[in-house]
Scaffold this active site. Structure first.
Site, PDB file in Angstrom:
ATOM      1  N   GLU B  49       0.748  -1.186   0.085  1.00 18.43           N
ATOM      2  CA  GLU B  49      -0.154   0.087  -0.139  1.00 18.43           C
ATOM      3  C   GLU B  49       0.747   1.212  -0.008  1.00 18.43           C
ATOM      4  O   GLU B  49       0.280   2.317  -0.515  1.00 18.43           O
ATOM      5  CB  GLU B  49      -0.794  -0.116   1.166  1.00 18.43           C
ATOM      6  N   PHE B 111     -11.711  -7.161  13.582  1.00 12.74           N
ATOM      7  CA  PHE B 111     -10.394  -7.427  12.612  1.00 12.74           C
ATOM      8  C   PHE B 111     -10.093  -6.467  11.623  1.00 12.74           C
ATOM      9  O   PHE B 111     -11.112  -6.084  11.049  1.00 12.74           O
ATOM     10  CB  PHE B 111     -10.974  -8.940  12.038  1.00 12.74           C
ATOM     11  N   GLN B 112      -8.703  -6.158  11.723  1.00 11.10           N
ATOM     12  CA  GLN B 112      -8.336  -5.014  10.580  1.00 11.10           C
ATOM     13  C   GLN B 112      -9.226  -3.812  10.963  1.00 11.10           C
ATOM     14  O   GLN B 112      -9.098  -3.007  10.009  1.00 11.10           O
ATOM     15  CB  GLN B 112      -8.591  -5.456   9.249  1.00 11.10           C
ATOM     16  N   LYS B 161     -17.687  -0.362   5.821  1.00  6.00           N
ATOM     17  CA  LYS B 161     -18.059  -1.349   4.831  1.00  6.00           C
ATOM     18  C   LYS B 161     -19.532  -1.278   4.540  1.00  6.00           C
ATOM     19  O   LYS B 161     -20.044  -1.511   3.468  1.00  6.00           O
ATOM     20  CB  LYS B 161     -17.564  -2.682   5.381  1.00  6.00           C
ATOM     21  N   MET B 490      24.298   8.902   2.572  1.00  4.93           N
ATOM     22  CA  MET B 490      24.369   9.974   3.324  1.00  4.93           C
ATOM     23  C   MET B 490      24.592   9.606   4.656  1.00  4.93           C
ATOM     24  O   MET B 490      25.316  10.434   5.406  1.00  4.93           O
ATOM     25  CB  MET B 490      23.033  10.743   3.290  1.00  4.93           C
TER      26      MET B 490
END
Lengths: 178, 588
Positions: B49, B111-112, B161, B490
């Site tokens: 993502e 969940f999630q 949802k 760096m």
């Protein structure tokens, strides 16, 4: 009643009146802007305005003026913030309410009651050795009230935080209203 | 027309003009993925993502249009936090849609589930948890409006949802499409100021006409405001030199005689010093970032400041301007040009003091302190600067280049000649390693007509390389140049210079992973380049491939450091140039 006029607030004390959209999450957005910079919110009062789409927050913060300017600008960037004004105590009316439970047995009760009367407060609840009282006053006078009751033994205290509005122009109408 | 929230969301994106979106489906966002099958919107399936977010940013950098990413709830939402913060820091217009657990489950540790709007509050311009299906068209319109107007930035819309699932009665709504006026009135607290204050613009013009050592300090706001042409007109009319910050590379052509290049910690000597010695800084869409100012108290001590920015919070945030102007850079510059013409009676050049001494001082610095490196034929390892010069020379003029973060980013900014706006895609404010591969993919999707190179370090490449699978699958022919010096370069440079060469946890190995095999496994053409004479031919070969991604791994010299350099916390007057050059001032 001859109480002295309220002293000016401490120099680092700033009172912001913030008009916001009245919806979920807005208070968190405002509060987190202060938190991110490590500024403590000294007191906070929120309630809907006459127009139920908006709420007014009165925030008292302890910040120097320069960083405050940046916080105000950042607050203005929040989409849900409509308007912010810093209220100068000299040009605003301010009030706060306190609920306070204080020890007061039969001997002390009269002394406590006279103080409550002096501050134009009320007794809300009573038991054998305690009183719950309330007063609504300028915040600095509530400080005095609290201080005078402290020797009796304060059991519990809840102050609402300051609310404030700009003073009216003596001759004018509709000043600075949203 | 009765519809459901999922279909309404996709339809709203179509009506907002979205042609491509980047994302990865999952449980909570499933109902929104179903109508994508029937939509003309191209969806690019990423492998992580974070990649979706950076691709959306790259798309926005290259096109000026908002990038769109869509992911599911919980871990997907947290994975896209970095791109959101990156876009917030660099004012990149982006709309991110996240799935959320059904409304009744919110707050139950489902969940999630995560508090996406809470987590992203401080890294978005705005975010919104939508709780009713009927709000979806309005919220999407608001999101695009907020992301693309005023100071651009990322907006996140969190969608539970149940309000998008056709099987749930809560998803039903009567379709509508709010007008511009309805969108504006639904956002009573959002009214960006675009037109500059006329009196202030006149004050600015007066300062410009009396300045003896003026410098235009052009920032990323020039690009956001599509003000490159206006900037050029202002610079040419007034004959004032321009520095272009890391975010503004390309906003003013590097080949222009008035261009001084990049200022800042790794800016070139002339750009840094010209700002430092100026008596007037004309800051246009720049924000006095600490990497530009060095020690703020010692920055440009004699300069008055005109500061133009669309974000009022930038004015006075770091340096108090003498003339603050809130407004859109393009509109303000145009007004400023008009004011200059009015005040000077038409002949701007004649109305200004003689600046020939200042001009010759500047060209003296340019002659004395050019960027330098040395690539010998017998060297075992490539100089990264040589690779960059070769890349630039062999690329078409309008090639887009993206970079990650670190030494390779600074060298790209220094050695690429940016002559066109919107050809430079990088992570300036947040400094996000791993930005370049996905950002280059997003840029190529937005500008399929352009060649797109990603210049990456070996450290950065390992953070987001998996998106080359996305590029290969979707036939997005980006080109990647890995400057493999086997170090977090760096960090190594700082440890060498400021930590007594005590190298702590910076060695990465040149061979592990095998970048060629890895890239080939991801569907790319890949070549390893080890000697100077191989560099040109390898680049030419890469430039000819246009049907799949190409990765060139250049073995570069880890001893090479980025110069000039202003050590952190020091004054820009303490700038350190390449050790082969005489050190200016008191610096050793």
């Amino acid at each position: 009643m001859n109480l002295p006029p309220p002293p000016g607030p401490a120099p680092k004390h700033h009172v912001l009146s913030v008009l916001v959209e009245n919806r979920a999450g807005v208070l968190a957005r405002v509060a987190s802007l202060f938190a991110r910079r490590g500024y403590n919110i000294f007191s906070l009062a929120v309630a809907p305005t006459q127009d139920e789409r908006f709420s007014r927050l009165t925030v008292v913060v302890d910040v120097e003026s320069a960083p405050l300017e940046q916080v105000v600008k950042q607050l203005n960037k929040l989409i849900n913030v409509i308007k912010i004004s810093e209220l100068d105590p000299r040009d605003s009316v301010e009030r706060e309410l306190v609920l306070l439970t204080v020890r007061a047995n039969a001997e002390q009760r009269q002394q406590v009651l006279s103080l409550v009367e002096l501050f134009e407060g009320h007794v809300l609840d009573v038991s054998v050795d305690e009183l719950t009282v309330t007063a609504e006053e300028h915040p600095s006078r509530l400080d005095d009230f609290e201080e005078l009751l402290r020797p009796f033994g304060i059991v519990d205290i809840q102050r609402t935080g300051r609310v404030a509005l700009p003073k009216l122009e003596p001759g004018g109408v509709g000043s600075n209203r949203h | 027309m009765v519809t459901n929230g999922g279909s309404a969301l996709i339809k709203a994106l179509e009506l907002e003009g979205v042609e491509v979106m980047f994302g990865l489906p999952g449980g909570a966002i499933l109902p929104v993925y179903d109508p994508i099958i029937d939509s003309p919107i191209r969806h690019i399936l990423v492998r992580h993502e974070q990649g979706a977010g950076h691709m959306a940013e790259g798309f926005a950098h290259a096109t000026g249009r908002p990038g769109v990413a869509m992911v599911t709830s919980g871990p997907a939402a947290t994975n896209i936090v970095t791109p959101l913060c990156d876009a917030y820091m660099d004012s990149v217009p982006m709309v991110v849609i996240t799935g959320q657990v059904p409304t009744p489950a919110i707050g139950t540790d489902a969940f999630q589930e995560c508090d996406t709007v809470g987590i992203t509050r401080s890294v978005t311009k705005h975010n919104e948890l939508v709780t009713r299906a009927e709000d979806i068209p309005l919220v999407i319109r608001q999101a695009f409006h907020i992301a693309t107007t005023g100071r651009p930035g990322p907006v996140l819309v969190d969608i539970p949802k149940d309000i998008v699932d056709p099987a749930n009665p809560r998803s039903a709504l009567d379709w509508y499409w709010p007008t511009d006026a309805e969108v504006a009135s639904s956002l009573p607290g959002y009214k960006p100021t675009t037109k500059g204050h006329a009196k202030k613009i006149r004050d600015a013009a007066e300062l410009i006409l009396s300045a003896r050592r003026p410098i235009i300090y052009a920032g990323g706001g020039i690009l956001k405001a599509r003000a490159a042409e206006a900037l050029r007109e202002l610079a040419e009319l007034t004959d004032i030199s321009v520095v272009t910050t890391l975010m503004a590379r390309g906003a003013f052509p590097d080949d222009h005689p008035l261009c001084l290049g990049m200022p800042g910690m790794h800016g070139n000597y002339t750009a840094v010093t010209a700002m430092q010695e100026a008596d007037l800084l004309i800051a246009l869409g720049s924000r006095f970032d600490d990497r530009v100012t060095g020690k703020v108290d010692a920055f440009a001590p004699e300069a008055k400041v005109i500061h133009v920015d669309i974000d009022p919070a930038e004015l006075g945030k770091v340096r108090r301007p003498d003339v603050p102007i809130v407004g859109d850079c393009r509109l303000v510059i145009e007004e400023l040009v008009t004011a200059l013409r009015d005040l000077s009676g038409g002949d701007i050049a004649a109305a200004q003091p003689d600046r020939s001494t200042w001009r010759s001082t500047i060209s003296g610095w340019q002659e004395r302190y050019p960027l330098v490196y040395e690539q010998s034929a017998g060297d075992d390892l490539l100089k990264p600067q040589f690779v960059l010069e070769q890349l630039w020379e062999r690329a078409p003029e309008d090639c887009i280049v993206a970079s990650g973060v670190g030494q390779h980013q600074m060298w790209t900014s220094q050695y690429w000649r940016f002559n066109h706006p919107y050809t430079w895609v990088n992570s300036g404010g947040l400094g996000t390693m791993g930005f370049s591969v996905p950002a280059a993919i997003g840029a190529k999707v937005g500008r399929p007509d352009r060649m797109v190179w990603a210049v990456d370090g070996d450290g950065c490449f390992q953070m987001t390389a998996q998106e080359l699978v996305t590029a290969a699958t979707e036939r997005i022919p980006v080109k990647v140049a890995i400057l493999n010096n086997a170090y977090l370069g760096m960090v190594r440079q700082w440890q060498e210079m400021f930590y007594d060469e005590r190298y702590s946890e910076v060695y990465l190995s040149p061979d592990l992973p095998d970048y060629v095999k890895w890239s080939e496994a991801m569907g790319c053409v890949a070549l390893r380049v080890e000697s100077p004479e191989e560099v040109g031919p390898a680049i030419d070969k890469a430039n000819e491939i246009d049907d799949r991604p190409v990765v060139l791994e250049f073995r570069t010299d880890s001893n090479e450091k980025v110069f000039p350099m202003v050590p952190a916390g020091r004054s820009n007057s303490d700038i350190v140039v390449d050790p082969s050059q005489p050190q200016p001032g008191g610096a050793q």
